[in-house]
Write a protein that holds these residues in place. Structure first.
Motif, PDB file in Angstrom:
ATOM      1  N   ALA A 135       2.423  13.857   8.941  1.00  0.00           N
ATOM      2  CA  ALA A 135       0.961  13.881   8.954  1.00  0.00           C
ATOM      3  C   ALA A 135       0.367  13.664   7.565  1.00  0.00           C
ATOM      4  N   ALA A 136       1.120  13.968   6.533  1.00  0.00           N
ATOM      5  CA  ALA A 136       0.620  13.848   5.161  1.00  0.00           C
ATOM      6  C   ALA A 136       0.638  12.417   4.646  1.00  0.00           C
ATOM      7  N   GLY A 137       1.209  11.491   5.411  1.00  0.00           N
ATOM      8  CA  GLY A 137       1.300  10.110   4.940  1.00  0.00           C
ATOM      9  C   GLY A 137       2.621   9.791   4.281  1.00  0.00           C
ATOM     10  N   ILE A 138       3.627  10.599   4.549  1.00  0.00           N
ATOM     11  CA  ILE A 138       4.971  10.310   4.045  1.00  0.00           C
ATOM     12  C   ILE A 138       5.674   9.495   5.121  1.00  0.00           C
ATOM     13  N   ARG A 139       5.946   8.233   4.798  1.00  0.00           N
ATOM     14  CA  ARG A 139       6.566   7.313   5.760  1.00  0.00           C
ATOM     15  C   ARG A 139       8.040   7.605   5.955  1.00  0.00           C
ATOM     16  N   ASP A 140       8.698   7.946   4.860  1.00  0.00           N
ATOM     17  CA  ASP A 140      10.121   8.253   4.936  1.00  0.00           C
ATOM     18  C   ASP A 140      10.459   9.215   3.814  1.00  0.00           C
ATOM     19  N   MET A 141      11.409  10.084   4.074  1.00  0.00           N
ATOM     20  CA  MET A 141      11.893  11.050   3.082  1.00  0.00           C
ATOM     21  C   MET A 141      13.406  11.110   3.245  1.00  0.00           C
ATOM     22  N   ARG A 142      14.097  10.938   2.126  1.00  0.00           N
ATOM     23  CA  ARG A 142      15.546  11.050   2.118  1.00  0.00           C
ATOM     24  C   ARG A 142      15.944  11.987   1.000  1.00  0.00           C
ATOM     25  N   ILE A 143      16.919  12.862   1.275  1.00  0.00           N
ATOM     26  CA  ILE A 143      17.441  13.759   0.252  1.00  0.00           C
ATOM     27  C   ILE A 143      18.932  13.479   0.120  1.00  0.00           C
ATOM     28  N   SER A 186      -2.550  22.026   2.481  1.00  0.00           N
ATOM     29  CA  SER A 186      -2.270  22.147   3.914  1.00  0.00           C
ATOM     30  C   SER A 186      -1.046  23.022   4.154  1.00  0.00           C
ATOM     31  N   ASP A 187       0.006  22.798   3.377  1.00  0.00           N
ATOM     32  CA  ASP A 187       1.233  23.590   3.517  1.00  0.00           C
ATOM     33  C   ASP A 187       0.998  25.062   3.224  1.00  0.00           C
ATOM     34  N   ALA A 210      -0.492   4.594   0.965  1.00  0.00           N
ATOM     35  CA  ALA A 210      -1.400   4.508  -0.185  1.00  0.00           C
ATOM     36  C   ALA A 210      -2.320   5.724  -0.271  1.00  0.00           C
ATOM     37  N   GLY A 211      -2.655   6.326   0.852  1.00  0.00           N
ATOM     38  CA  GLY A 211      -3.571   7.463   0.856  1.00  0.00           C
ATOM     39  C   GLY A 211      -2.914   8.815   0.684  1.00  0.00           C
ATOM     40  N   PHE A 212      -1.607   8.843   0.435  1.00  0.00           N
ATOM     41  CA  PHE A 212      -0.920  10.124   0.276  1.00  0.00           C
ATOM     42  C   PHE A 212      -1.509  10.898  -0.893  1.00  0.00           C
ATOM     43  N   ASP A 213      -1.828  12.166  -0.643  1.00  0.00           N
ATOM     44  CA  ASP A 213      -2.423  13.031  -1.662  1.00  0.00           C
ATOM     45  C   ASP A 213      -1.569  14.300  -1.772  1.00  0.00           C
ATOM     46  N   GLY A 264       0.783  -1.220   0.000  1.00  0.00           N
ATOM     47  CA  GLY A 264       0.000   0.000   0.000  1.00  0.00           C
ATOM     48  C   GLY A 264       0.818   1.275   0.000  1.00  0.00           C
ATOM     49  N   SER A 265       2.068   1.167  -0.327  1.00  0.00           N
ATOM     50  CA  SER A 265       2.909   2.360  -0.331  1.00  0.00           C
ATOM     51  C   SER A 265       3.486   2.574  -1.718  1.00  0.00           C
ATOM     52  N   ALA A 266       4.107   3.727  -1.890  1.00  0.00           N
ATOM     53  CA  ALA A 266       4.743   4.055  -3.159  1.00  0.00           C
ATOM     54  C   ALA A 266       6.019   4.826  -2.874  1.00  0.00           C
ATOM     55  N   THR A 267       6.951   4.729  -3.807  1.00  0.00           N
ATOM     56  CA  THR A 267       8.169   5.527  -3.718  1.00  0.00           C
ATOM     57  C   THR A 267       8.151   6.520  -4.864  1.00  0.00           C
TER      58      THR A 267
END
Length: 118
Positions: A42-50, A75-76, A65-68, A3-6
């Motif tokens: 809060a937005a549904g981002i499980r992990d973020m790497r730069i 919101s931002d 899966a519900g990230f919009d 249910g996730s995406a990269t």
């Protein structure tokens, strides 16, 4: 991750060593404002790497899966703390060549997957 995406996003920094060092510093552990980190989670981002190579940035987002993205952007735009962070980061950033000049980050197109190869 079911249910996730990269997502892979690209951005350039202004090619100025002092600015690049400052940008790196703003992204060190504990340096990103708590409101920014909370908004990302809060937005549904499980992990973020730069990652950075020279002035080029590559961001990897692992999302639920519900990230919009549109809901995250709305919101931002309504959050003064997020807007202050974005204005500060805008001073360091520029679109990649060939990217959408009205977008900050450019989505990369996946062209290869090892698991799809015989």
């Amino acid at each position: 991750m079911t249910g996730s995406a990269t997502q892979v996003l690209l951005l350039d920094l202004k090619d100025e060593p002092a600015a690049i060092a400052a940008y790196d510093g703003w992204h060190a552990a504990g340096a990103v404002p708590a409101a920014v980190v909370a908004s990302i989670r809060a937005a549904g981002i499980r992990d973020m790497r730069i990652f950075r190579a020279g002035a080029r940035l590559v961001m990897l987002l692992d999302t639920d899966a519900g990230f919009d993205p549109a809901a995250k952007a709305a919101s931002d735009s309504a959050d003064p703390e997020i807007q202050a962070w974005e204005r500060m980061m805008d001073g360091f950033q520029q679109p990649i060549p060939g990217g959408d000049p009205t977008a900050k980050w450019t989505a990369a197109t996946r062209i290869f997957g090892l698991s799809e190869q015989p």
